[in-house]
Scaffold this motif. Structure first.
Motif, PDB file in Angstrom:
ATOM      1  N   ASP A  22      64.547   5.521 -25.251  1.00  0.00           N
ATOM      2  CA  ASP A  22      63.741   4.944 -24.171  1.00  0.00           C
ATOM      3  C   ASP A  22      64.371   3.614 -23.777  1.00  0.00           C
ATOM      4  O   ASP A  22      63.702   2.589 -23.697  1.00  0.00           O
ATOM      5  CB  ASP A  22      62.306   4.739 -24.689  1.00  0.00           C
ATOM      6  CG  ASP A  22      61.300   4.419 -23.589  1.00  0.00           C
ATOM      7  OD1 ASP A  22      61.616   4.603 -22.404  1.00  0.00           O
ATOM      8  OD2 ASP A  22      60.186   3.983 -23.937  1.00  0.00           O
ATOM      9  N   THR A  24      66.982   3.018 -21.101  1.00  0.00           N
ATOM     10  CA  THR A  24      67.516   2.687 -19.779  1.00  0.00           C
ATOM     11  C   THR A  24      66.598   3.156 -18.652  1.00  0.00           C
ATOM     12  O   THR A  24      66.993   3.139 -17.486  1.00  0.00           O
ATOM     13  CB  THR A  24      68.915   3.317 -19.577  1.00  0.00           C
ATOM     14  OG1 THR A  24      68.786   4.727 -19.373  1.00  0.00           O
ATOM     15  CG2 THR A  24      69.813   3.053 -20.757  1.00  0.00           C
ATOM     16  N   THR A  25      65.380   3.560 -19.002  1.00  0.00           N
ATOM     17  CA  THR A  25      64.432   3.989 -17.976  1.00  0.00           C
ATOM     18  C   THR A  25      64.284   2.898 -16.916  1.00  0.00           C
ATOM     19  O   THR A  25      64.040   1.746 -17.238  1.00  0.00           O
ATOM     20  CB  THR A  25      63.051   4.283 -18.598  1.00  0.00           C
ATOM     21  OG1 THR A  25      63.234   5.139 -19.722  1.00  0.00           O
ATOM     22  CG2 THR A  25      62.122   4.935 -17.602  1.00  0.00           C
ATOM     23  N   THR A  26      64.416   3.280 -15.662  1.00  0.00           N
ATOM     24  CA  THR A  26      64.380   2.279 -14.608  1.00  0.00           C
ATOM     25  C   THR A  26      62.976   1.813 -14.288  1.00  0.00           C
ATOM     26  O   THR A  26      62.750   0.654 -13.992  1.00  0.00           O
ATOM     27  CB  THR A  26      65.023   2.828 -13.311  1.00  0.00           C
ATOM     28  OG1 THR A  26      65.521   4.129 -13.554  1.00  0.00           O
ATOM     29  CG2 THR A  26      66.144   1.928 -12.849  1.00  0.00           C
ATOM     30  N   PHE A  27      61.998   2.703 -14.338  1.00  0.00           N
ATOM     31  CA  PHE A  27      60.663   2.304 -13.916  1.00  0.00           C
ATOM     32  C   PHE A  27      59.662   2.330 -15.076  1.00  0.00           C
ATOM     33  O   PHE A  27      59.575   1.398 -15.843  1.00  0.00           O
ATOM     34  CB  PHE A  27      60.220   3.163 -12.729  1.00  0.00           C
ATOM     35  CG  PHE A  27      58.934   2.738 -12.089  1.00  0.00           C
ATOM     36  CD1 PHE A  27      58.674   1.394 -11.821  1.00  0.00           C
ATOM     37  CD2 PHE A  27      57.974   3.676 -11.741  1.00  0.00           C
ATOM     38  CE1 PHE A  27      57.469   0.999 -11.234  1.00  0.00           C
ATOM     39  CE2 PHE A  27      56.772   3.294 -11.149  1.00  0.00           C
ATOM     40  CZ  PHE A  27      56.522   1.951 -10.903  1.00  0.00           C
ATOM     41  N   GLN A  28      58.956   3.408 -15.243  1.00  0.00           N
ATOM     42  CA  GLN A  28      57.881   3.425 -16.226  1.00  0.00           C
ATOM     43  C   GLN A  28      58.393   3.878 -17.591  1.00  0.00           C
ATOM     44  O   GLN A  28      58.748   5.045 -17.756  1.00  0.00           O
ATOM     45  CB  GLN A  28      56.775   4.375 -15.766  1.00  0.00           C
ATOM     46  CG  GLN A  28      56.219   3.998 -14.409  1.00  0.00           C
ATOM     47  CD  GLN A  28      54.727   4.128 -14.352  1.00  0.00           C
ATOM     48  OE1 GLN A  28      54.009   3.357 -14.968  1.00  0.00           O
ATOM     49  NE2 GLN A  28      54.250   5.097 -13.620  1.00  0.00           N
ATOM     50  N   PRO A  29      58.336   3.023 -18.586  1.00  0.00           N
ATOM     51  CA  PRO A  29      58.838   3.408 -19.904  1.00  0.00           C
ATOM     52  C   PRO A  29      57.821   4.253 -20.661  1.00  0.00           C
ATOM     53  O   PRO A  29      56.685   4.412 -20.234  1.00  0.00           O
ATOM     54  CB  PRO A  29      59.025   2.064 -20.601  1.00  0.00           C
ATOM     55  CG  PRO A  29      57.966   1.198 -20.004  1.00  0.00           C
ATOM     56  CD  PRO A  29      57.812   1.662 -18.556  1.00  0.00           C
ATOM     57  N   TYR A 129      75.242   2.755 -13.648  1.00  0.00           N
ATOM     58  CA  TYR A 129      74.006   2.200 -13.067  1.00  0.00           C
ATOM     59  C   TYR A 129      73.796   0.858 -13.733  1.00  0.00           C
ATOM     60  O   TYR A 129      73.781   0.767 -14.953  1.00  0.00           O
ATOM     61  CB  TYR A 129      72.832   3.139 -13.328  1.00  0.00           C
ATOM     62  CG  TYR A 129      71.573   2.763 -12.596  1.00  0.00           C
ATOM     63  CD1 TYR A 129      71.306   3.251 -11.308  1.00  0.00           C
ATOM     64  CD2 TYR A 129      70.650   1.891 -13.172  1.00  0.00           C
ATOM     65  CE1 TYR A 129      70.151   2.906 -10.633  1.00  0.00           C
ATOM     66  CE2 TYR A 129      69.490   1.534 -12.498  1.00  0.00           C
ATOM     67  CZ  TYR A 129      69.246   2.044 -11.227  1.00  0.00           C
ATOM     68  OH  TYR A 129      68.105   1.690 -10.554  1.00  0.00           O
ATOM     69  N   ASP A 130      73.690  -0.183 -12.938  1.00  0.00           N
ATOM     70  CA  ASP A 130      73.624  -1.535 -13.495  1.00  0.00           C
ATOM     71  C   ASP A 130      74.804  -1.772 -14.435  1.00  0.00           C
ATOM     72  O   ASP A 130      74.677  -2.458 -15.449  1.00  0.00           O
ATOM     73  CB  ASP A 130      72.310  -1.735 -14.272  1.00  0.00           C
ATOM     74  CG  ASP A 130      71.193  -2.239 -13.380  1.00  0.00           C
ATOM     75  OD1 ASP A 130      71.458  -2.571 -12.210  1.00  0.00           O
ATOM     76  OD2 ASP A 130      70.050  -2.308 -13.854  1.00  0.00           O
ATOM     77  N   ASN A 135      73.778   5.188 -18.603  1.00  0.00           N
ATOM     78  CA  ASN A 135      72.414   5.179 -18.091  1.00  0.00           C
ATOM     79  C   ASN A 135      71.965   6.612 -17.807  1.00  0.00           C
ATOM     80  O   ASN A 135      72.781   7.493 -17.554  1.00  0.00           O
ATOM     81  CB  ASN A 135      72.390   4.342 -16.799  1.00  0.00           C
ATOM     82  CG  ASN A 135      70.990   4.153 -16.248  1.00  0.00           C
ATOM     83  OD1 ASN A 135      70.410   5.092 -15.717  1.00  0.00           O
ATOM     84  ND2 ASN A 135      70.440   2.964 -16.405  1.00  0.00           N
ATOM     85  N   GLY A 216      59.122   8.982 -16.036  1.00  0.00           N
ATOM     86  CA  GLY A 216      59.509   7.632 -15.645  1.00  0.00           C
ATOM     87  C   GLY A 216      59.576   7.377 -14.154  1.00  0.00           C
ATOM     88  O   GLY A 216      59.195   6.311 -13.677  1.00  0.00           O
ATOM     89  N   THR A 217      60.052   8.344 -13.394  1.00  0.00           N
ATOM     90  CA  THR A 217      60.238   8.143 -11.960  1.00  0.00           C
ATOM     91  C   THR A 217      59.772   9.390 -11.222  1.00  0.00           C
ATOM     92  O   THR A 217      60.527  10.331 -11.038  1.00  0.00           O
ATOM     93  CB  THR A 217      61.725   7.888 -11.624  1.00  0.00           C
ATOM     94  OG1 THR A 217      62.489   8.953 -12.194  1.00  0.00           O
ATOM     95  CG2 THR A 217      62.202   6.576 -12.190  1.00  0.00           C
TER      96      THR A 217
END
Lengths: 276, 276, 276, 276, 276, 276
Positions: A22, A24-29, A129-130, A135, A216-217
């Motif tokens: 858990d 590199t989740t971009t939004f909701q972990p 990503y980033d 990611n 997450g997304t």
């Protein structure tokens, strides 16, 4: 323990491995709670499957528990791949439960398939990503570019960056839009994937958020559950590995219930094909 | 925007900076939603503070928004520290809102205090956690060992590894148990921290979980809110930086409401002291 | 597995047994998820305990998993008692995790103590509830009247029927009101329970709902966590069995975190006393 | 009160009876909150129904409140059946709101139909579950074997034990898979159920979990709401009793809103047919 | 800020305006959190849209923030309309995010369209509700009767009072039932709305509750997301204003994610048509 | 029905009236669900009260149900006041359950007391809020300035605007800070309120948010439950009316459980005093 996964590791034909990454989740972990939640919402399912006339507890499934992540994602993926490779060496089929989609990297490394069949809302074809090539948004790209996969079919993909869509236009990628998924799955016949080894990965966000809000997304306009089920049923007989990923704990259990169900569909279908 | 933080950056005496880092949380994630949530639950607070007879909107507070994290935590902390240093160079006081406790590293690096006053359930004195020296469980150790802080007072600390407790026995660490916090705070007088520059950090898990359930690792038997409030009131006049960290979105708003309140208490108290 | 409960059953000094009974809850159900939830929220706790200078993983704790209930509650309690009796026969101390308070019946039957020390909002002294003598509201009565317990101390009790209060006036029952609990616990000395064998049961609703909202029947004006902790610390050295019950999944984890902590406090305190 | 159920009991053509039984749920409990929740989420519905050009409040519906369960399930079912029989004797139609599916036993006993039309994910054809013949997983079997029902149609059934599927192969059971439900419902014509008395039972888990996540045992790949609506519309004119069961409080209201709607569809359709 | 809405107000082609009105909701409140929630759940969407080969951040979208409501709803609507009119005067297209459906009154007043295309479960054709002509249940009526709109198409409408259905039978109202929506949308061609100016309003409860449970009054049997998406795509090229309303915070984000997506679809489609 | 409120209206000494007004809440809405929720969480309480040796069901309490609000708040308050006045005329004591604090306006109008004893975090002494003199933030001011109340004691008040604090300095207002509440309550003796008629209002946000998170505007550092309980016990014998307000559905039931308990404490204490 995944309900019914009562076989000893040595005797197992299938090995459930939890990978609660858990990072590199971009939004909701919350994917760290995925494996536990998938096991828990599988508790209500009947052992017996009418279609294949078989019992899950008789398929030879072992639950090896979770491979616990730590902060160093590349090292973790190596370790997870080694664990899964030992499953493959034992001639068992790994059933990986995420965790974020990044864990597919380890599954593919272990199974070393020719083709990848993915259900996913996202192309996951970014180079980085980033700045991070490991990611979750890059995992399909890694499999194609770094892990020797010959081709990928991404069913249900409906969004990506411009660069990802460009990469998707290459010959080694086939994108099946959600609107076309039903027809594509119905068109799979005995010749599909002939001569290829296959790995099947279900990112739960490939389905419409109504059916799997706990991810997450969320990406609207997704694939219907029966279509994904039939995809899994069709691909399982040719596949040497499976994963269900990106389930978190931010819904009322719908995503976990669905992931557990699809894992079972894979096992039933694979077993039915191999024991014919 | 933090309610009432209406001052322009150039004219500001205080600058709110959100740092939604959520990378190394061991248990329940969600600190990435902390800054937004703290701002949101601050909306109901009256602008006017009776005790100091002042208005928050007249204290000269700017909200600089969030410094968005990415996967490379060390690089992020450097970037965040630079951002906060620019606040300090402008002779403003940074009010950092986490995000996990790791972000205190950046706050302390920017403010460069002699002493650190922390409210925390955990000692955070590990040398590394899972091999990572920048894990949230190591942040107080980093401040003491790497960032030149002379001493740390950890109010409300009630758990740690054996090695952490050994480190806590060193002369540069003072641990105030939750049971002793009330008395310790009451004993602070005008001479406390005389001749020292101070940074004040509130990990919301220092409070009892009843008051702040929305945090990554609940630890029962914690400090009462009024004690932490009085600690903040007492320390603020001597402090050059403040943070409130480890708030996530896994409760009904209690943790965020409390963090927002404590941030405001800091600003009111600091302003009252400096304008006397 | 309860975190740190890594000892083999044969070598264990303490055995965690989950009893997810959820049959007779009057209001909000969910105690069936109690044992899992208690284990899960124990994950964040440090292995090391400063006060006793010991590690939980070194106390010799085994987690025997759950004893799964079925519809026949009397039969289930018999089965559970047999399971716990085997723990006692092995000279281990059972650490029972409910499930509704009814499971204490099995714990007491297995341990066969002289005295019962209970933390509970309710007297649980009914002769029957809805015609059922094995309802959770009757468990203390059963222990006294049917299981040979000589006396019961109910700390934190603040409600009951008129008949229960009448029964509570008998010589074999001592009720300590929440307001008096702190003083009563402080008054426990070396002579308390001298010559008696003791069983300690914590119904999480004995605590104030602020600290443990996730329980079937919230009752305001309860005991503070530190008081219950100190009660457990004081009683543990004389006790041969322990349970924590009535935790459900209808909060943000506060009740489970607290139950897990109290179970650990019991084990640390008991071990410290017996190894002196 | 169910919104619009304003008719006095004596004058009522339909009587809503809540049966919040929550005793044998295998996984997620909470059906005890079903009747209240169904009533509450019905509050937003317009009184007027366009299709039948009628008002719910003019259909003659009474809400008799709940029949409160206690621990003795067989005794409760007897009591509930008696209550419902008094409704039938008054020539009213009972509209039962569960509670777990077991309550259908009482509804069928009171109505004594020839045929049972059920929407359900599960066959509920077990002879016993955990030794209990009155478990919710046995209710259709009980109706066929013990209560004199001649035949059952189970629409949406997709799982069961091997023994249940065997029993389902008998002549008195018709299973309509979710995939075939639309076509089956469309094929119902005026001759369907000719000469038979019918009871209609909707277990909310017959629908796909996306539409009704608040139920004890989610089973993916279910029936769509419009299909169930049209089933209810088609069967209602021939039916003498109706129930909607297995709604709990573990979602955002979707299951309760749907159950309330289907109950209304039944009443509108039944009334339209009988008043023609 | 709505993600990607980075254009300055003066240079903007589209202006997002939040209108968190939550005054007249009949059942479940929370639309006051709608605009924030829609912005938040838009964070995960890719900037790039494959279908139109364009980037959202390049469409020229500004986020003007929220117009904060107060207790006087008529005055608020006047103020909001003035704000939106200034957007229209600047030749920008307002993208309004509710808030309850009442805010459409301001959008329509500002845009002054010939035709109104609405997705809604409810007719919203009441003359007044609880004596209030500016209740959310009256908004379509107000637009037709008071604001000079020539005709309204209500897609997905499935409930209303008898008086509303009577009003809906007038020549200036077209009702498209959810069952007919797919076909109706597919039948839209280049001549649709020829010579008319159009305003497009999406009440999220027009969709089935499975896809958008977070809304004030769930109404089962609704429209599927792809149908609404295609409606928006078809209407956008002819429309001068758009809103998405009735999203609240009582779900896991599904409603907000969908509203954000539909707003983006509108902007992509409108921009593609106008830049051809 | 409030549990135990089984007395007929004509014979009742106390009448529970729900007033689910939810019109002017500044932050988190949901007080419309307050009365239902308070009734529901009262279900677990024993009928018998040990302290007063009485049964709630024997106190003569009637539950008159809810007075349903509509959009016109002034008209609603008039209507509610009339309803409550009829209770007073019948020489019964109204027990009002909010809804937002504004409903106290109706309670005070009906009871017409000399003194008002309020538990509240907020002064509620604004002359108007957003131009509305009947906003919940103005209710104490209205009672003093418009309804003829001679004096108000506000226990637990800790925040307000500068103008409110100025108004609070007038002779007819006494503010008891949360820190001083315990002592103030303990100091109440037989002479307190001698010769005065009293109305007692509990805004649940007067308590610390840990004990009552389900309220519109959480304000940390509040009063402890036992202090409020003892306040209610002390004031009840002199009071002719009571309300508990500002409970919403945004927690796990803590606020509702507490409000229900305090209402019961009022009734037990009032009855004990009047029947002596």
């Amino acid at each position: 323990m995944f309900p019914g996964a009562t076989t000893d590791r040595e005797a197992a034909s299938y090995v459930v491995v939890g990978a609660p990454l858990d990072a590199t989740t971009t939004f909701q972990p919350g994917t760290r709670f995925g494996p536990d939640r998938v096991r828990r919402f599988a508790e209500t399912y009947d052992d017996y499957d009418r279609r294949t006339d078989s019992r899950f507890s008789a398929l030879g499934v072992n639950d090896a528990g979770d491979v616990r992540p730590w902060d160093d994602v590349p090292a973790y993926l190596d370790h997870l791949a080694a664990e899964l490779r030992s499953v493959v060496y034992d001639e068992s089929v790994p059933l990986l439960v995420g965790g974020e989609h990044t864990v597919t990297h380890a599954g593919v490394e272990a199974v070393d398939p020719d083709a990848l069949v993915i259900c996913d809302a996202h192309l996951d074809l970014r180079d980085a990503y980033d700045g991070n090539p490991l990611n979750h948004a890059c995992v399909t790209r890694r499999c194609l570019d770094d892990l020797g996969v010959d081709r990928a079919v991404i069913v249900g993909a409906r969004t990506g960056s411009e660069a990802e869509w460009d990469r998707a236009a290459d010959a080694d990628v086939e994108v099946v839009a959600p609107e076309d998924a039903r027809e594509w799955v119905d068109g799979l016949d005995g010749d599909a994937f002939a001569g290829e080894t296959v790995y099947c990965s279900v990112d739960i966000d490939g389905l419409d958020p109504a059916y799997a809000p706990g991810t997450g997304t969320m990406e609207p306009f997704g694939v219907a559950p029966r279509t994904v089920r039939d995809l899994v049923r069709a691909v399982a007989p040719r596949a040497d590995g499976f994963d269900a990923v990106e389930v978190n704990d931010r819904d009322d259990g719908q995503a976990a219930a669905l992931a557990a169900k699809l894992l079972r569909e894979f096992a039933y279908s694979h077993a039915a094909a191999t024991t014919e």
